[in-house]
Design a protein around this motif. Sequence first.
Motif, PDB file in Angstrom:
ATOM      1  N   GLY A 160       0.810  -1.210   0.000  1.00 54.36           N
ATOM      2  CA  GLY A 160       0.000   0.000   0.000  1.00 54.36           C
ATOM      3  C   GLY A 160       0.841   1.256   0.000  1.00 54.36           C
ATOM      4  O   GLY A 160       0.342   2.340  -0.324  1.00 54.36           O
ATOM      5  N   LEU A 161       2.098   1.132   0.357  1.00 59.62           N
ATOM      6  CA  LEU A 161       3.031   2.251   0.266  1.00 59.62           C
ATOM      7  C   LEU A 161       3.542   2.384  -1.160  1.00 59.62           C
ATOM      8  O   LEU A 161       3.596   1.395  -1.909  1.00 59.62           O
ATOM      9  N   PRO A 162       3.956   3.594  -1.584  1.00 57.35           N
ATOM     10  CA  PRO A 162       4.639   3.720  -2.865  1.00 57.35           C
ATOM     11  C   PRO A 162       5.885   2.838  -2.880  1.00 57.35           C
ATOM     12  O   PRO A 162       6.475   2.554  -1.824  1.00 57.35           O
ATOM     13  N   ALA A 163       6.303   2.395  -4.057  1.00 57.38           N
ATOM     14  CA  ALA A 163       7.401   1.435  -4.170  1.00 57.38           C
ATOM     15  C   ALA A 163       8.650   1.883  -3.420  1.00 57.38           C
ATOM     16  O   ALA A 163       9.260   1.099  -2.686  1.00 57.38           O
ATOM     17  N   GLY A 164       9.051   3.134  -3.587  1.00 53.62           N
ATOM     18  CA  GLY A 164      10.255   3.607  -2.923  1.00 53.62           C
ATOM     19  C   GLY A 164      10.149   3.568  -1.416  1.00 53.62           C
ATOM     20  O   GLY A 164      11.109   3.207  -0.719  1.00 53.62           O
ATOM     21  N   ASP A 165       8.984   3.936  -0.893  1.00 51.61           N
ATOM     22  CA  ASP A 165       8.777   3.905   0.553  1.00 51.61           C
ATOM     23  C   ASP A 165       8.731   2.473   1.066  1.00 51.61           C
ATOM     24  O   ASP A 165       9.220   2.173   2.166  1.00 51.61           O
ATOM     25  N   LEU A 166       8.110   1.575   0.281  1.00 50.94           N
ATOM     26  CA  LEU A 166       8.063   0.164   0.679  1.00 50.94           C
ATOM     27  C   LEU A 166       9.466  -0.423   0.763  1.00 50.94           C
ATOM     28  O   LEU A 166       9.814  -1.107   1.738  1.00 50.94           O
ATOM     29  N   ILE A 167      10.282  -0.142  -0.229  1.00 50.59           N
ATOM     30  CA  ILE A 167      11.656  -0.660  -0.237  1.00 50.59           C
ATOM     31  C   ILE A 167      12.436  -0.100   0.948  1.00 50.59           C
ATOM     32  O   ILE A 167      13.159  -0.822   1.648  1.00 50.59           O
ATOM     33  N   ALA A 168      12.286   1.197   1.204  1.00 49.89           N
ATOM     34  CA  ALA A 168      12.995   1.819   2.322  1.00 49.89           C
ATOM     35  C   ALA A 168      12.560   1.218   3.649  1.00 49.89           C
ATOM     36  O   ALA A 168      13.384   0.985   4.541  1.00 49.89           O
ATOM     37  N   ARG A 169      11.280   0.948   3.796  1.00 49.66           N
ATOM     38  CA  ARG A 169      10.765   0.382   5.044  1.00 49.66           C
ATOM     39  C   ARG A 169      11.331  -1.015   5.286  1.00 49.66           C
ATOM     40  O   ARG A 169      11.634  -1.394   6.427  1.00 49.66           O
ATOM     41  N   LEU A 170      11.514  -1.779   4.216  1.00 45.18           N
ATOM     42  CA  LEU A 170      11.932  -3.169   4.355  1.00 45.18           C
ATOM     43  C   LEU A 170      13.453  -3.357   4.327  1.00 45.18           C
ATOM     44  O   LEU A 170      13.962  -4.291   4.944  1.00 45.18           O
ATOM     45  N   LEU A 171      14.157  -2.490   3.633  1.00 41.85           N
ATOM     46  CA  LEU A 171      15.616  -2.645   3.528  1.00 41.85           C
ATOM     47  C   LEU A 171      16.391  -1.593   4.302  1.00 41.85           C
ATOM     48  O   LEU A 171      17.601  -1.737   4.484  1.00 41.85           O
ATOM     49  N   GLY A 172      15.715  -0.547   4.770  1.00 38.80           N
ATOM     50  CA  GLY A 172      16.395   0.470   5.557  1.00 38.80           C
ATOM     51  C   GLY A 172      16.961   1.599   4.720  1.00 38.80           C
ATOM     52  O   GLY A 172      17.095   1.492   3.495  1.00 38.80           O
ATOM     53  N   GLU A 173      17.294   2.673   5.392  1.00 38.69           N
ATOM     54  CA  GLU A 173      17.803   3.862   4.705  1.00 38.69           C
ATOM     55  C   GLU A 173      19.249   3.706   4.236  1.00 38.69           C
ATOM     56  O   GLU A 173      19.715   4.475   3.396  1.00 38.69           O
ATOM     57  N   ASP A 174      19.980   2.723   4.782  1.00 40.94           N
ATOM     58  CA  ASP A 174      21.378   2.564   4.400  1.00 40.94           C
ATOM     59  C   ASP A 174      21.563   1.560   3.261  1.00 40.94           C
ATOM     60  O   ASP A 174      22.677   1.112   2.986  1.00 40.94           O
ATOM     61  N   ARG A 175      20.483   1.196   2.579  1.00 45.88           N
ATOM     62  CA  ARG A 175      20.549   0.258   1.453  1.00 45.88           C
ATOM     63  C   ARG A 175      21.235   0.914   0.260  1.00 45.88           C
ATOM     64  O   ARG A 175      21.467   2.133   0.253  1.00 45.88           O
ATOM     65  N   ASP A 176      21.525   0.132  -0.761  1.00 45.40           N
ATOM     66  CA  ASP A 176      22.038   0.651  -2.025  1.00 45.40           C
ATOM     67  C   ASP A 176      20.847   1.184  -2.826  1.00 45.40           C
ATOM     68  O   ASP A 176      20.152   0.437  -3.513  1.00 45.40           O
ATOM     69  N   ARG A 177      20.608   2.476  -2.725  1.00 50.63           N
ATOM     70  CA  ARG A 177      19.418   3.066  -3.354  1.00 50.63           C
ATOM     71  C   ARG A 177      19.462   3.007  -4.874  1.00 50.63           C
ATOM     72  O   ARG A 177      18.429   3.135  -5.527  1.00 50.63           O
ATOM     73  N   ASP A 178      20.647   2.822  -5.438  1.00 48.16           N
ATOM     74  CA  ASP A 178      20.749   2.726  -6.894  1.00 48.16           C
ATOM     75  C   ASP A 178      20.028   1.500  -7.434  1.00 48.16           C
ATOM     76  O   ASP A 178      19.738   1.425  -8.629  1.00 48.16           O
ATOM     77  N   ARG A 179      19.718   0.542  -6.545  1.00 48.96           N
ATOM     78  CA  ARG A 179      19.057  -0.682  -6.995  1.00 48.96           C
ATOM     79  C   ARG A 179      17.544  -0.654  -6.759  1.00 48.96           C
ATOM     80  O   ARG A 179      16.854  -1.626  -7.067  1.00 48.96           O
ATOM     81  N   ASP A 180      17.037   0.448  -6.221  1.00 44.23           N
ATOM     82  CA  ASP A 180      15.594   0.552  -5.978  1.00 44.23           C
ATOM     83  C   ASP A 180      14.807   0.388  -7.272  1.00 44.23           C
ATOM     84  O   ASP A 180      13.758  -0.263  -7.304  1.00 44.23           O
ATOM     85  N   GLY A 181      15.315   0.998  -8.344  1.00 48.65           N
ATOM     86  CA  GLY A 181      14.625   0.912  -9.624  1.00 48.65           C
ATOM     87  C   GLY A 181      14.540  -0.510 -10.141  1.00 48.65           C
ATOM     88  O   GLY A 181      13.509  -0.919 -10.702  1.00 48.65           O
ATOM     89  N   GLU A 182      15.611  -1.278  -9.926  1.00 50.56           N
ATOM     90  CA  GLU A 182      15.608  -2.683 -10.358  1.00 50.56           C
ATOM     91  C   GLU A 182      14.582  -3.489  -9.569  1.00 50.56           C
ATOM     92  O   GLU A 182      13.871  -4.322 -10.130  1.00 50.56           O
TER      93      GLU A 182
END
Length: 221
Positions: free
Chosen positions: A45-67
């Motif tokens: 229910g969250l936007p994709a970017g927010d969902l990824i951040a919630r599950l992987l954390g803010e210190d993730r490799d954000r360059d891979r969010d699009g993938e």
Amino acid sequence: MERAAVFDVDGTLVDTNHLHVVAWWEAFRQAGHRVPMHSVHRAVGLPAGDLIARLLGEDRDRDRDGELSAAHKTLYGQYFDRLPPLPDAAALLRRLRDDGWSVVLATSASGTELAALRRAIDADDAITATASADDVESGKPSPEPVRHALELAGVPAERAVFVGDTVWDMEAGARAGVRCVGLLCGGVPRADLEAAGADAVYGDPAELLASLADSPLAGEA
């Protein structure tokens, strides 16, 4: 005066939340992440970017969010030809139209995904407008999607009700100043929906339709 019944779509009108869970889980798995399905479900229910951040954390490799987002879209897309509507979803929308409500969809879906969802609901004749992800800068729990839906309907917040199935829906509706109805068919507990702002909670569209006379969607125009 006009009244607006604003509806979330995934998990509210179409039984897709667990399909999203599986698609996101597989997208994370393919990228080397082990994310529990119950955690994914609570973020749906969250936007994709927010969902990824919630599950992987803010210190993730954000360059891979699009993938990750693209993988989810591809995996979820395999279900487009058989998305299951929830019981009486179309009947509920048509009943509200007949009762004088403007029915507006407020969804994070867009493009071919939104088209597949609308085919599944099969009630385009009852839908006045759709506020999609393409129309707003911020998704739920931001109130922006609900406020845009109200603009499309041309009604103030006090003349609207928002129906959704996640805490993000309830928070968005509450922040937009509308009454909120929660549905349990998305898999979120009643207590969580009520804590997030639900004024009333029903099992699914069929139960809401059967209880319409005693719901926030009752009353004369």
